[in-house]
Design a protein around this motif. Sequence first.
Motif, PDB file in Angstrom:
ATOM      1  N   GLU A 178       0.824  -1.266   0.086  1.00  0.00           N
ATOM      2  CA  GLU A 178      -0.267   0.459   0.038  1.00  0.00           C
ATOM      3  C   GLU A 178       0.661   1.241   0.398  1.00  0.00           C
ATOM      4  N   ARG A 230       2.241   1.981  -3.615  1.00  0.00           N
ATOM      5  CA  ARG A 230       1.212   2.318  -4.756  1.00  0.00           C
ATOM      6  C   ARG A 230       1.113   3.874  -4.336  1.00  0.00           C
ATOM      7  N   THR A 231       0.872   4.313  -2.819  1.00  0.00           N
ATOM      8  CA  THR A 231       0.204   5.523  -2.855  1.00  0.00           C
ATOM      9  C   THR A 231       1.650   6.753  -2.973  1.00  0.00           C
ATOM     10  N   GLU A 258       4.100   5.803  -5.280  1.00  0.00           N
ATOM     11  CA  GLU A 258       4.532   6.534  -6.982  1.00  0.00           C
ATOM     12  C   GLU A 258       2.724   7.409  -6.993  1.00  0.00           C
ATOM     13  N   ARG A 259       1.976   7.700  -7.113  1.00  0.00           N
ATOM     14  CA  ARG A 259       0.838   8.271  -7.572  1.00  0.00           C
ATOM     15  C   ARG A 259       1.756  10.057  -6.769  1.00  0.00           C
TER      16      ARG A 259
END
Length: 184
Positions: free
Chosen positions: A13, A16-17, A19-20
């Motif tokens: 998580e 992914r966070t 990366e955004r």
Amino acid sequence: MQTITYTKGILAELSRTIERMDDTEAEKLVDGMQRANKIFVAGSGRSGLMAKAFAMRMMHVGLDPYVVGETITPNLEADDMLIIGSGSGETKSLLSMTEKANSIGATIALVTTNPTSAIAQLAAITIEIPAQAKAEGTSGKSIQPMGSLFEQTMLLFYDALILRFMENKGLDSNKMYGKHANLE
């Protein structure tokens, strides 16, 4: 689910966070930190704890940080910076603080999940962490409760800001260690 499996899920998580996230505003924040006379940090609850950890690292790299609400915190002035950590960007006490800082003319930065919040409207720099806010705890956006993903990402982001500052100033851990507490 076993503990290690949860840990792997949390790390996925976080990855992914992060990366955004957008690096443009982060660079503006590092530049602002370098220019500020004093840097004030604030947040409520766990976000406030992440801010305290960030203030400690800023001290280690030679900045002049303060945690809002501590007894030794001086007054904020126009050439200072206020960094707010707030998932919602709507916490009343933090909004009031931001309004005061804005009236003084200090630079305001916000780290948040809500880039359209009331505090964001007053901030010169807004860092969006695309994680769930604590009120979205059952939305399925995270395996973690409440605002944990936001708070963990915020701490990693703050540490990354320190690394970027160190790179800009040619600092390393050995130089920082001279400012480490010695009354332990």
